[in-house]
Design a protein around this motif. Structure first.
Motif, PDB file in Angstrom:
ATOM      1  N   THR A   1      18.299  30.526  36.272  1.00 11.83           N
ATOM      2  CA  THR A   1      19.324  29.474  36.302  1.00 11.83           C
ATOM      3  C   THR A   1      18.711  28.094  36.063  1.00 11.83           C
ATOM      4  N   ASP A   2      17.518  28.054  35.430  1.00 12.19           N
ATOM      5  CA  ASP A   2      16.870  26.777  35.144  1.00 12.19           C
ATOM      6  C   ASP A   2      17.745  25.954  34.201  1.00 12.19           C
ATOM      7  N   GLY A   3      18.002  24.734  34.600  1.00 11.81           N
ATOM      8  CA  GLY A   3      18.814  23.852  33.787  1.00 11.81           C
ATOM      9  C   GLY A   3      20.305  24.048  33.955  1.00 11.81           C
ATOM     10  N   ILE A   4      20.691  25.040  34.769  1.00 13.17           N
ATOM     11  CA  ILE A   4      22.105  25.324  35.005  1.00 13.17           C
ATOM     12  C   ILE A   4      22.416  25.019  36.464  1.00 13.17           C
ATOM     13  N   THR A   5      23.379  24.162  36.692  1.00  9.75           N
ATOM     14  CA  THR A   5      23.773  23.799  38.048  1.00  9.75           C
ATOM     15  C   THR A   5      25.020  24.583  38.447  1.00  9.75           C
ATOM     16  N   ILE A   6      24.890  25.371  39.505  1.00  4.30           N
ATOM     17  CA  ILE A   6      26.012  26.141  40.015  1.00  4.30           C
ATOM     18  C   ILE A   6      26.416  25.575  41.364  1.00  4.30           C
ATOM     19  N   ASP A   7      27.586  25.036  41.450  1.00  2.93           N
ATOM     20  CA  ASP A   7      28.076  24.420  42.675  1.00  2.93           C
ATOM     21  C   ASP A   7      28.367  25.500  43.720  1.00  2.93           C
ATOM     22  N   PRO A   8      27.625  25.504  44.833  1.00  2.00           N
ATOM     23  CA  PRO A   8      27.859  26.531  45.859  1.00  2.00           C
ATOM     24  C   PRO A   8      29.216  26.376  46.542  1.00  2.00           C
ATOM     25  N   ASN A   9      29.811  25.193  46.428  1.00  2.00           N
ATOM     26  CA  ASN A   9      31.102  24.935  47.074  1.00  2.00           C
ATOM     27  C   ASN A   9      32.281  25.040  46.098  1.00  2.00           C
ATOM     28  N   ARG A  10      31.991  25.562  44.912  1.00  2.00           N
ATOM     29  CA  ARG A  10      33.065  25.685  43.931  1.00  2.00           C
ATOM     30  C   ARG A  10      34.152  26.600  44.463  1.00  2.00           C
ATOM     31  N   PRO A  11      35.413  26.279  44.179  1.00  2.00           N
ATOM     32  CA  PRO A  11      36.508  27.112  44.691  1.00  2.00           C
ATOM     33  C   PRO A  11      36.510  28.501  44.047  1.00  2.00           C
ATOM     34  N   VAL A  12      36.792  29.479  44.868  1.00  2.00           N
ATOM     35  CA  VAL A  12      36.877  30.847  44.354  1.00  2.00           C
ATOM     36  C   VAL A  12      38.218  31.006  43.643  1.00  2.00           C
ATOM     37  N   PRO A  13      38.212  31.451  42.397  1.00  2.37           N
ATOM     38  CA  PRO A  13      39.484  31.591  41.680  1.00  2.37           C
ATOM     39  C   PRO A  13      40.385  32.637  42.329  1.00  2.37           C
ATOM     40  N   SER A  14      41.681  32.428  42.259  1.00  2.00           N
ATOM     41  CA  SER A  14      42.616  33.393  42.825  1.00  2.00           C
ATOM     42  C   SER A  14      42.700  34.613  41.913  1.00  2.00           C
ATOM     43  N   SER A  15      43.279  35.684  42.437  1.00  2.00           N
ATOM     44  CA  SER A  15      43.438  36.906  41.647  1.00  2.00           C
ATOM     45  C   SER A  15      44.271  36.636  40.393  1.00  2.00           C
ATOM     46  N   ALA A  16      45.338  35.829  40.552  1.00  2.00           N
ATOM     47  CA  ALA A  16      46.203  35.523  39.419  1.00  2.00           C
ATOM     48  C   ALA A  16      45.449  34.754  38.338  1.00  2.00           C
ATOM     49  N   GLU A  17      44.595  33.810  38.749  1.00  2.00           N
ATOM     50  CA  GLU A  17      43.827  33.009  37.793  1.00  2.00           C
ATOM     51  C   GLU A  17      42.826  33.867  37.030  1.00  2.00           C
ATOM     52  N   VAL A  18      42.205  34.792  37.724  1.00  2.00           N
ATOM     53  CA  VAL A  18      41.229  35.680  37.077  1.00  2.00           C
ATOM     54  C   VAL A  18      41.926  36.594  36.083  1.00  2.00           C
ATOM     55  N   LEU A  19      43.047  37.183  36.495  1.00  2.00           N
ATOM     56  CA  LEU A  19      43.785  38.083  35.608  1.00  2.00           C
ATOM     57  C   LEU A  19      44.323  37.320  34.398  1.00  2.00           C
ATOM     58  N   LEU A  20      44.730  36.086  34.643  1.00  2.00           N
ATOM     59  CA  LEU A  20      45.246  35.249  33.556  1.00  2.00           C
ATOM     60  C   LEU A  20      44.145  34.940  32.547  1.00  2.00           C
ATOM     61  N   SER A  21      42.940  34.673  33.040  1.00  2.00           N
ATOM     62  CA  SER A  21      41.818  34.391  32.140  1.00  2.00           C
ATOM     63  C   SER A  21      41.443  35.627  31.328  1.00  2.00           C
ATOM     64  N   THR A  22      41.720  36.795  31.875  1.00  2.00           N
ATOM     65  CA  THR A  22      41.436  38.037  31.156  1.00  2.00           C
ATOM     66  C   THR A  22      42.434  38.270  30.037  1.00  2.00           C
ATOM     67  N   ILE A  23      43.717  38.219  30.362  1.00  2.00           N
ATOM     68  CA  ILE A  23      44.735  38.555  29.368  1.00  2.00           C
ATOM     69  C   ILE A  23      45.005  37.402  28.415  1.00  2.00           C
ATOM     70  N   SER A  24      45.222  36.197  28.952  1.00  2.00           N
ATOM     71  CA  SER A  24      45.487  35.055  28.075  1.00  2.00           C
ATOM     72  C   SER A  24      44.223  34.608  27.347  1.00  2.00           C
ATOM     73  N   GLY A  25      43.068  34.941  27.919  1.00  2.00           N
ATOM     74  CA  GLY A  25      41.803  34.581  27.290  1.00  2.00           C
ATOM     75  C   GLY A  25      41.276  35.691  26.404  1.00  2.00           C
ATOM     76  N   GLN A  26      40.694  36.717  27.021  1.00  2.00           N
ATOM     77  CA  GLN A  26      40.065  37.808  26.268  1.00  2.00           C
ATOM     78  C   GLN A  26      41.056  38.587  25.411  1.00  2.00           C
ATOM     79  N   PHE A  27      42.154  39.032  26.017  1.00  2.00           N
ATOM     80  CA  PHE A  27      43.125  39.850  25.283  1.00  2.00           C
ATOM     81  C   PHE A  27      43.769  39.068  24.137  1.00  2.00           C
ATOM     82  N   ASN A  28      44.066  37.807  24.397  1.00  2.00           N
ATOM     83  CA  ASN A  28      44.810  37.022  23.405  1.00  2.00           C
ATOM     84  C   ASN A  28      43.913  36.317  22.398  1.00  2.00           C
ATOM     85  N   GLN A  29      42.612  36.547  22.490  1.00  2.00           N
ATOM     86  CA  GLN A  29      41.693  35.978  21.509  1.00  2.00           C
ATOM     87  C   GLN A  29      40.968  37.105  20.771  1.00  2.00           C
TER      88      GLN A  29
END
Length: 255
Positions: A52-80
């Motif tokens: 992870t050198d050069g990559i900053t990962i925020d430990p306090n970043r909000p965990v995405p909801s189930s709906a947001e993850v599923l949306l990123s799958t279908i509207s993102g991966q499926f629809n592209q």
């Protein structure tokens, strides 16, 4: 109606012979599994593949909801990526018949042009939604397992609305196929128009709502449980589907 069923069944049988149900389904299942896993284990993946050198990962970043993850799958991966592969899989649905002379052969029989076009639309929509639905259900199960509960009824209604978008894309491919002979050009044109409809949201929201892509926004809002939904997009989507098939009908009839 009997002719319609016969033609649609022929298309489905041909798809089975080409193993389209198998490889398309496997493709969407892989897409459906990948996104939830990446969202859940991104930090672990980065540590194991290159650090992870050069990559900053925020430990306090909000965990995405189930709906947001599923949306990123279908509207993102499926629809592209998924949409591109899907369009390539049926880019010759009219052109192949015309170039081989099969279209003329079929239409000289007691088969209406309307039955011919609608059988193409229905069969390729069913093939597409069979694969997408299995991939989406697998993604839903993985998402619930990794990120928590998500209403299955909301997911199901989202999938129904998304199926209207796929119906539009198939109708668009049919329309373009009546004007263009090359399957490659048909695929490129269909992909570009579909992507343009989906990207209108970032330019003009009103035009986007009046375009076939507005159904995608309605599906996303329903999955995210947003209130005061505007179901006008359903009518708009079916209006454009009807226009595509009607224009294709007129083009073939007058050619």
């Amino acid at each position: 109606m009997t002719k319609f069923h016969t033609l649609a069944r022929t298309e489905l049988v041909e798809a089975m012979k080409e193993f389209k149900f198998i490889w398309l389904t496997l493709f969407f299942v892989i897409l459906g599994i990948t996104q939830p896993l990446i969202n859940k284990y991104m930090e672990v993946i980065l540590k194991n593949v290159g650090g992870t050198d050069g990559i900053t990962i925020d430990p306090n970043r909000p965990v995405p909801s189930s709906a947001e993850v599923l949306l990123s799958t279908i509207s993102g991966q499926f629809n592209q990526i998924g949409l591109i592969i899907l369009i390539i899989s049926f880019m010759g649905l009219i052109a192949a018949d015309r170039n081989s002379g099969m279209q003329d052969f079929i239409l000289t029989r007691p088969v209406s042009l309307q039955s011919y076009l609608l059988s193409k639309l229905a069969s390729h929509w069913m093939i597409s939604m069979f694969s997408i639905s299995i991939g989406a259900v697998v993604s839903y199960l993985y998402t619930v397992l990794l990120f928590g509960t998500l209403s299955f009824s909301s997911f199901l209604f989202f999938l129904i609305l998304y199926s209207f978008w796929i119906l539009y894309v198939v109708s668009l491919a049919i329309l373009i196929s009546t004007f263009v002979k090359s399957p490659i050009l048909i695929a490129v044109a269909t992909i570009l128009v579909s992507m343009a409809c989906a990207l209108l949201k970032g330019f003009n929201h009103l035009i986007f709502q009046l375009s076939p892509g507005g159904i995608l926004n309605l599906a996303e809002q329903h999955l995210l449980s947003i209130q005061d939904l505007n179901y006008f997009s359903i009518g708009t989507c079916f209006f454009f589907i009807s226009c595509n098939i009607s224009l294709a009908y007129l083009k073939i009839k007058n050619s």
